[in-house]
Design an enzyme around this catalytic site. Structure first.
Site, PDB file in Angstrom:
ATOM      1  N   PRO A 129       0.807  -1.227   0.000  1.00 38.74           N
ATOM      2  CG  PRO A 129      -0.945  -1.604   1.500  1.00 38.74           C
ATOM      3  CD  PRO A 129       0.355  -2.183   1.032  1.00 38.74           C
ATOM      4  CB  ALA A 131       6.431   0.290  -1.143  1.00 40.92           C
ATOM      5  CB  ILE A 158      -0.343  -9.941  -5.347  1.00 43.50           C
ATOM      6  CG1 ILE A 158       0.346  -9.030  -4.324  1.00 43.50           C
ATOM      7  CG2 ILE A 158       0.548 -11.106  -5.743  1.00 43.50           C
ATOM      8  CD1 ILE A 158       1.567  -8.298  -4.818  1.00 43.50           C
ATOM      9  CB  ALA A 179      18.431  -0.619  -1.956  1.00 47.58           C
ATOM     10  CD  GLU A 243       7.877  -6.519 -14.134  1.00 45.65           C
ATOM     11  OE1 GLU A 243       6.804  -5.999 -13.766  1.00 45.65           O
ATOM     12  OE2 GLU A 243       8.861  -6.668 -13.378  1.00 45.65           O
ATOM     13  CD  GLN A 337     -14.993   9.019 -31.395  1.00 46.84           C
ATOM     14  OE1 GLN A 337     -14.722   8.643 -30.253  1.00 46.84           O
ATOM     15  NE2 GLN A 337     -15.940   9.896 -31.646  1.00 46.84           N
TER      16      GLN A 337
END
Length: 384
Positions: A129, A131, A158, A179, A243, A337
């Site tokens: 929520p 990050a 997820i 990190a 990804e 359209q």
């Protein structure tokens, strides 16, 4: 049309089988899956039997060998058909790839064969929520107690969350290390303390389950650590290019499909005594979209070639993701359209494509984040 030179005869044969599978096992059921909020579990085992899951894994685990082009074919054919329910890309291109690249021999032997057959479904637990694109901000904790990790936290948005059997979960193992204090841990869905939250109601992608996941004192053995403790951030960064390329591959195919649907419709639809395709506005609009799609198709195919040689730059992948997802949204909007009121009806593929496309500019890193990545590289080089 510029010919594509990526694929060999075995890929073309595989494409034919994938297309037949989608037409038989996915398209007829997709509307029902949209209503129930997820695909049937048995689709996964059928897909596994047909070779649609994790095809680029080594043969010893049931795959076809290290060839990303088989993954590209599956991604393209799902996009071509306009079906978004199966979370195959997350399962095959992300979760299985993480385990295959960073997992121990035991982890690979335990999970990869089952992921190939569809017996085990994978999910990637990154977003929280507080990050999203900033992974360093995650709060889920994994505290080591003897030979176990005790996990507490929450994940959101997820994919495959309602059906998954294993989660590659991002946790903070050393909150003070920034990190470098983030680790990936494999969490089985049958662990005590793990709870699936709501199957979230979304604007689009209605047939793909997207969930909240909760972890309350979930205990897993230390052997479930994926790679090295503190290595998750660098591991995630190393896989983001693939990804984002996968998203670009899907986006450009969806744009091509939407354009073709529109070409076919405007040829058949009559207005003021002539087909819609006879109007100059129709020809000019579709011509512009066609040219733009062609240019980005060539760029994406070149990125795939580079990825096959392990030479794809993260910045180029970000550019492909940004350009293709924004073109996807532009294409489905302008094409819709031409369908008039019919374009607003969900029975038409263009309407479903319209609502399903919007998330592409968010998921996998928002367009704004992609611009930041590209801009930093540009300015960094300009200052040298």
């Amino acid at each position: 049309m510029i010919p594509r030179t990526l694929f060999k005869p075995e890929h073309d044969q595989f494409r034919d089988s994938v297309r037949r599978f989608i037409d038989k096992e996915i398209v007829p059921h997709h509307e029902r899956w949209e209503e129930q909020g997820m695909v049937d579990r048995e689709l996964w085992t059928k897909a596994g039997a047909a070779g649609l899951l994790c095809p680029n894994l080594p043969e010893e685990y049931g795959g076809c060998g290290p060839d990303y082009l088989f993954n590209v074919v599956i991604t393209e054919e799902l996009a071509r058909a306009g079906v978004t329910g199966p979370g195959f890309a997350v399962h095959s291109d992300m979760v299985a790839t993480y385990i295959a690249t960073f997992g121990s021999d035991e982890q690979k032997k335990r999970w990869l064969p089952k992921m190939v057959t569809g017996e085990a479904i994978g999910a990637l637990g990154l977003t929280e929520p507080s990050a999203g694109s900033d992974l360093k901000g995650i709060r889920t904790r994994a505290v080591r107690e003897g030979d176990e990790y005790v996990i507490n936290g929450q994940k959101v948005y997820i994919s495959n969350g309602q059906l998954c059997d294993v989660i590659v979960l991002a946790c903070k193992t050393d909150p003070a290390a920034g990190a470098k204090g983030m680790s990936f841990i494999l969490v089985e869905a049958d662990r005590a303390g793990f709870k699936r939250g709501r199957n979230l109601k979304k604007i689009g992608l209605k047939a793909q389950d997207t969930s909240e996941l909760f972890f309350e004192n979930v205990r897993v053995p230390v052997s479930n650590l994926l790679g090295k403790e503190g290595g998750a951030f660098s591991m995630a960064m190393s896989k983001l290019a693939e990804e984002r390329l996968s998203i670009a591959v899907s986006a450009i195919m969806m744009a091509e499909s939407a354009l073709q649907w529109t070409v076919d419709y405007t040829r058949e639809r009559q207005a003021f005594g002539q087909s819609i395709s006879d109007f100059q506005n129709t020809r000019f609009k579709l011509a512009e979209l066609s040219a733009e799609i062609l240019a980005k198709r060539v760029f994406v195919d070149r990125c795939v070639e580079l990825h096959l040689k392990k030479e794809l730059d993260a910045v180029d992948a970000a550019a492909a993701k940004m350009l293709c997802t924004e073109l996807q949204c532009k294409t489905v909007d302008e094409c819709l359209q031409f369908f008039g009121g019919y374009g607003y009806m969900l029975e038409y593929p263009i309407a479903r494509a319209y609502i399903d496309s919007r998330v592409r500019r968010i998921a996998g890193g928002s367009s704004e984040i992609m611009r930041e990545i590209i801009g930093r590289k540009l300015l960094g080089e300009a200052q040298k």
